[in-house]
Write an enzyme that holds these catalytic residues in place. Structure first.
Site, PDB file in Angstrom:
ATOM      1  N   LYS A  21     -10.053   4.964   1.091  1.00 12.20           N
ATOM      2  CA  LYS A  21      -9.049   5.945   0.656  1.00 12.20           C
ATOM      3  C   LYS A  21      -9.362   6.433  -0.755  1.00 12.20           C
ATOM      4  O   LYS A  21      -9.304   7.625  -1.046  1.00 12.20           O
ATOM      5  CB  LYS A  21      -7.640   5.326   0.705  1.00 12.20           C
ATOM      6  CG  LYS A  21      -7.130   5.130   2.134  1.00 12.20           C
ATOM      7  CD  LYS A  21      -5.862   4.284   2.193  1.00 12.20           C
ATOM      8  CE  LYS A  21      -5.508   3.956   3.640  1.00 12.20           C
ATOM      9  NZ  LYS A  21      -4.354   3.038   3.763  1.00 12.20           N
ATOM     10  N   ASP A  52       2.840   7.763   2.406  1.00  8.98           N
ATOM     11  CA  ASP A  52       2.568   7.060   3.668  1.00  8.98           C
ATOM     12  C   ASP A  52       3.609   7.427   4.733  1.00  8.98           C
ATOM     13  O   ASP A  52       3.404   7.181   5.914  1.00  8.98           O
ATOM     14  CB  ASP A  52       2.604   5.536   3.439  1.00  8.98           C
ATOM     15  CG  ASP A  52       1.217   4.923   3.420  1.00  8.98           C
ATOM     16  OD1 ASP A  52       0.277   5.565   3.943  1.00  8.98           O
ATOM     17  OD2 ASP A  52       1.070   3.803   2.890  1.00  8.98           O
ATOM     18  N   GLN A  68      -0.731  -0.852   0.100  1.00  7.01           N
ATOM     19  CA  GLN A  68      -1.474  -1.202   1.311  1.00  7.01           C
ATOM     20  C   GLN A  68      -0.799  -2.367   2.031  1.00  7.01           C
ATOM     21  O   GLN A  68      -0.502  -3.396   1.439  1.00  7.01           O
ATOM     22  CB  GLN A  68      -2.927  -1.565   0.937  1.00  7.01           C
ATOM     23  CG  GLN A  68      -3.819  -1.839   2.127  1.00  7.01           C
ATOM     24  CD  GLN A  68      -4.027  -0.627   3.024  1.00  7.01           C
ATOM     25  OE1 GLN A  68      -4.253   0.488   2.557  1.00  7.01           O
ATOM     26  NE2 GLN A  68      -3.946  -0.831   4.332  1.00  7.01           N
TER      27      GLN A  68
END
Ligand code: NAP
Length: 292
Positions: free
Chosen positions: A52, A119, A96
């Site tokens: 990412k 997200d 994460q």
């Protein structure tokens, strides 16, 4: 033989779009920035985070990498989220998952400012998605919709069967597929479904998001179906350099003979997840600039 859906190529186009929008912002002295928070040293998480961050940099965005040891307290992480929420130079926050067991993911996700929730996991983002209001869509389900569209797979009137009901893939995907503009009829399967094949064999569009290598075998697939494999499973393999191979939830060799479309693993859904993240970060930055 099925058409192999090239997730890398579609992702490349989306990343180009993200880079162009980033350049427009940067030209105005405004650089989109994402805080990437990793707690602990889960090897899969580490490789996702690295991918990412690399993609962000390639698109001209900034990534602020924040690494904490696995024994970090929930309170400390909440303190960091509060700082990032208040930081005008940060437009998106990505924590994460999974987090170490002693940290309640729910609490952390809910602490993120929905305006920075790139997200799309915050309850406000989920609510907006369900109601069809503007907001960040979760990256993997959104990427799958883009792949279906790019591959010109007919969703209107199709029966879509989603295997898996997680908050990050199965549930939002089922919801999005049932949107009026997509207009699929959706069945959601899980470990309580019993005979899985009974449902998957009815699927015009079959989406496997169970995290079980090879779960979907050829006898479970309707001839001519579109098969989207979300699964990423590390299967031990002594002949592989890393000691494992990445396998999807679908028995690719056998199913590709029967299906009309199939995504490979790797190179299918995975690259799309990152591309959609980049677009969410740019959108967060654009929104921020518009509200200044
Ligand atoms: P998860 O939270 O573990 O959820 C898995 C879901 O699959 C659960 O709902 C579970 O049912 C269901 N399931 C498991 N085994 C099953 C079986 N034998 N029959 C029917 N249903 C079954 O996983 P996730 O986070 O959604 O991820 C799923 C997979 O996608 C993983 O391999 C993950 O690595 C991968 N993934 C890939 C990407 C990408 O970008 N490519 C992104 C996210 C995830 P219950 O609810 O009944 O337990």
């Amino acid at each position: 033989m099925a058409i192999i859906i090239d997730g890398k190529e579609t992702a490349r186009k989306k990343r180009e779009e993200a880079a162009a929008r980033t350049a427009a912002l940067t030209g105005r002295g405004f650089v989109p920035a994402l805080a990437v928070v990793l707690v602990g040293e889960n090897p899969a998480s580490l490789s996702y985070v690295t991918a990412k961050e690399k993609a962000l940099t390639e698109a001209g965005m900034q990534s602020r990498d924040i690494r904490f040891p696995a024994d970090t307290s929930e309170e400390k992480l909440l303190g960091l989220i509060a700082e990032l929420n208040a930081d005008p130079l940060i437009h998106g926050i990505l924590v994460q998952l999974p987090l170490p067991k002693h940290i309640r993911e729910d609490r952390i996700i809910t602490a993120i400012d929905p305006a920075k929730d790139v997200d799309g996991f915050h309850p406000v983002s989920v609510g907006n998605m369900v109601l069809g209001r503007p907001g960040f869509l979760p990256c993997t389900p959104h990427g799958i919709l883009v792949l279906l569209e790019e591959s010109k797979i007919l969703t209107v009137g199709a029966h879509a069967v989603v295997v898996g009901r997680s908050n990050i893939v199965g549930k939002p995907l089922a919801n999005l597929l049932a949107r009026r503009e997509i207009n699929a009829t959706v069945t959601v399967c899980h470990t309580g479904s019993g005979d899985l094949g009974r449902y998957t064999r009815q699927a015009d569009i079959l989406i496997a998001a169970a995290g079980r290598a090879g779960l979907i075998t050829a006898d479970m697939v309707k001839p001519g179906a579109a098969v989207i494999d979300v699964g990423v499973n590390r299967v031990p393999d002594v002949s592989a350099q890393k000691g494992y191979r990445l396998k999807g939830d679908v028995d690719f060799e056998a199913v590709s003979v029967k299906a009309a479309y199939i995504t490979p693993v790797p190179g299918g859904v995975g690259p799309m997840t990152i591309a959609m993240l980049l677009l969410n970060v740019v959108e967060a930055a654009e929104n921020c600039l518009a509200h200044r």
